[in-house]
Design a protein around this motif. Structure first.
Motif, PDB file in Angstrom:
ATOM      1  N   THR A 185      43.445  23.680 -79.443  1.00  0.00           N
ATOM      2  CA  THR A 185      44.435  24.102 -80.452  1.00  0.00           C
ATOM      3  C   THR A 185      45.319  22.708 -80.744  1.00  0.00           C
ATOM      4  OG1 THR A 185      44.213  26.175 -80.027  1.00  0.00           O
ATOM      5  CG2 THR A 185      46.099  25.693 -81.166  1.00  0.00           C
ATOM      6  N   ASP A 223      42.378  30.889 -80.964  1.00  0.00           N
ATOM      7  CA  ASP A 223      42.316  31.424 -82.273  1.00  0.00           C
ATOM      8  C   ASP A 223      41.688  30.693 -83.347  1.00  0.00           C
ATOM      9  OD1 ASP A 223      43.072  32.781 -84.610  1.00  0.00           O
ATOM     10  OD2 ASP A 223      45.354  32.434 -84.508  1.00  0.00           O
ATOM     11  N   PRO A 224      40.508  31.215 -83.808  1.00  0.00           N
ATOM     12  CA  PRO A 224      39.833  30.144 -84.753  1.00  0.00           C
ATOM     13  C   PRO A 224      40.608  30.160 -86.055  1.00  0.00           C
ATOM     14  CG  PRO A 224      38.811  32.420 -84.519  1.00  0.00           C
ATOM     15  CD  PRO A 224      40.035  32.464 -83.471  1.00  0.00           C
ATOM     16  N   GLN A 225      41.346  31.009 -86.468  1.00  0.00           N
ATOM     17  CA  GLN A 225      42.028  30.836 -87.825  1.00  0.00           C
ATOM     18  C   GLN A 225      42.870  29.818 -87.779  1.00  0.00           C
ATOM     19  OE1 GLN A 225      41.202  32.395 -90.648  1.00  0.00           O
ATOM     20  NE2 GLN A 225      39.360  33.322 -89.555  1.00  0.00           N
ATOM     21  N   ALA A 226      43.538  29.596 -86.697  1.00  0.00           N
ATOM     22  CA  ALA A 226      44.432  28.435 -86.569  1.00  0.00           C
ATOM     23  C   ALA A 226      43.818  26.995 -86.743  1.00  0.00           C
ATOM     24  CB  ALA A 226      45.354  28.492 -85.058  1.00  0.00           C
ATOM     25  N   ASN A 227      42.713  27.096 -85.879  1.00  0.00           N
ATOM     26  CA  ASN A 227      41.934  25.981 -86.054  1.00  0.00           C
ATOM     27  C   ASN A 227      41.167  25.581 -87.359  1.00  0.00           C
ATOM     28  OD1 ASN A 227      42.583  25.878 -83.266  1.00  0.00           O
ATOM     29  ND2 ASN A 227      40.385  25.278 -82.709  1.00  0.00           N
ATOM     30  N   LEU A 228      41.049  26.564 -88.046  1.00  0.00           N
ATOM     31  CA  LEU A 228      40.567  26.417 -89.549  1.00  0.00           C
ATOM     32  C   LEU A 228      41.781  25.885 -90.251  1.00  0.00           C
ATOM     33  CD1 LEU A 228      38.446  26.958 -91.582  1.00  0.00           C
ATOM     34  CD2 LEU A 228      39.279  29.397 -91.758  1.00  0.00           C
ATOM     35  N   ALA A 229      42.887  26.441 -90.195  1.00  0.00           N
ATOM     36  CA  ALA A 229      43.987  26.019 -90.872  1.00  0.00           C
ATOM     37  C   ALA A 229      44.330  24.678 -90.729  1.00  0.00           C
ATOM     38  CB  ALA A 229      45.173  27.045 -90.546  1.00  0.00           C
ATOM     39  N   ARG A 232      41.867  22.094 -92.350  1.00  0.00           N
ATOM     40  CA  ARG A 232      42.059  22.275 -93.738  1.00  0.00           C
ATOM     41  C   ARG A 232      43.319  21.222 -94.171  1.00  0.00           C
ATOM     42  NH1 ARG A 232      40.579  28.567 -94.914  1.00  0.00           N
ATOM     43  NH2 ARG A 232      38.457  28.269 -95.455  1.00  0.00           N
ATOM     44  N   GLU A 240      34.871  25.472 -92.870  1.00  0.00           N
ATOM     45  CA  GLU A 240      34.553  26.897 -92.621  1.00  0.00           C
ATOM     46  C   GLU A 240      34.290  27.107 -90.972  1.00  0.00           C
ATOM     47  OE1 GLU A 240      30.583  28.595 -94.089  1.00  0.00           O
ATOM     48  OE2 GLU A 240      30.931  26.977 -95.318  1.00  0.00           O
ATOM     49  N   LEU A 241      34.252  28.308 -90.454  1.00  0.00           N
ATOM     50  CA  LEU A 241      34.247  28.497 -89.276  1.00  0.00           C
ATOM     51  C   LEU A 241      32.584  28.997 -89.020  1.00  0.00           C
ATOM     52  CD1 LEU A 241      37.250  30.643 -88.267  1.00  0.00           C
ATOM     53  CD2 LEU A 241      36.874  28.521 -87.810  1.00  0.00           C
ATOM     54  N   THR A 243      29.632  31.010 -87.604  1.00  0.00           N
ATOM     55  CA  THR A 243      29.457  32.420 -87.348  1.00  0.00           C
ATOM     56  C   THR A 243      27.945  32.820 -86.889  1.00  0.00           C
ATOM     57  OG1 THR A 243      29.432  33.456 -89.681  1.00  0.00           O
ATOM     58  CG2 THR A 243      31.576  33.318 -88.578  1.00  0.00           C
TER      59      THR A 243
END
Length: 250
Positions: A185, A223-229, A232, A240-241, A243
């Motif tokens: 992260t 947290d995958p959403q933090a890494n995605l943000a 970007r 994208e992540l 899955t």
């Protein structure tokens, strides 16, 4: 080419995913990239146990290779149809010894090689079935390789496990799909030559001019959403992540 995410969890399996394993198919040929914890069970959702044509192991940490021990059982002790012919396995130096040690009770010191045809990976360009591949050493505590797979004018690059390094930038140069680890992260872990964070994965994709970025190898505690943000913020192309059971036509 068709890419199927068999498993994408980093370090250990999550409740939703096995560890790293990715199935690449073209012209009826099936190449598996890594076979981490839990991957063999998930793989059977996508192809038969004996339908693989070749395996590439990016490095010898358990979350990328340990289910090869279970696959040895399936191939060595198969009674219906007899023992399987050796399947090509491409991995770092010492792969056979590592798997034999991990299994710990093979019938002989050479039993693994009776069902696996081991090839030592070095920085090189070569062919695996219909695929043209290029491998480069990346930055990780053990010998580790990223791989670029090309077929029909299209390309897939898989980072394996790595910190920031120029060889990964070159492997991913203008690639159509960049499957890149993002285990750390941004602002939390800062350990060089071990893993990338989401921002660094995005920056690598941007430097390389990749056309699409798919983040993978995110551990259950991250947290995958933090890494995605963060990715970007650094890369303007599609991100994208990964899955499990997702497929990509490349």
């Amino acid at each position: 080419m068709k890419l199927t995410v068999v498993g994408c969890s980093g370090s250990f399996p999550s409740a939703e995913s096995a560890c790293s394993s990715y199935l690449v198919e073209a012209d009826g040929f099936r190449l598996l990239l890594d076979m981490g914890n839990g991957a063999l069970g998930e793989l059977q959702r996508h192809c038969g146990l004996y339908d693989l044509d070749a395996i590439f192991l990016s490095h010898l940490h358990a979350d990328h290779c340990i289910d090869m021990c279970a696959y040895f059982v399936a191939r060595y002790y198969r009674h219906d149809g007899g023992r399987c012919d050796p399947i090509p396995v491409y991995g770092p130096e010492g792969t056979e010894q590592r798997l034999t040690t991990a299994y710990a009770d093979t019938p002989s010191a050479s039993s693994m090689s009776e069902v696996f045809d081991f090839h030592t990976v070095k920085p090189a360009s070569f062919e695996i079935g219909p695929f043209s591949v290029h491998t480069e050493k990346v930055s990780h505590p053990v010998e580790a390789y990223g791989i670029r797979v090309e077929h029909g004018g299209r390309s897939l690059t898989y980072s394996g496990d790595t910190g920031v390094c120029g060889t990964l930038d070159e492997l991913a140069r203008d690639t159509d799909l960049f499957l890149c680890e993002a285990a750390f992260t941004h602002g939390k872990e800062d350990i060089p030559d071990l893993h990338l964070n989401g921002r660094e994965a995005g920056e690598t994709a941007a430097r390389a001019g990749a056309r699409r970025l798919v983040l993978t190898h995110i551990p259950p505690w991250t947290d995958p959403q933090a890494n995605l943000a963060h990715a970007r913020e650094a890369f303007t192309g599609p991100v994208e992540l990964a899955t499990p059971r997702t497929t990509y036509e490349i």
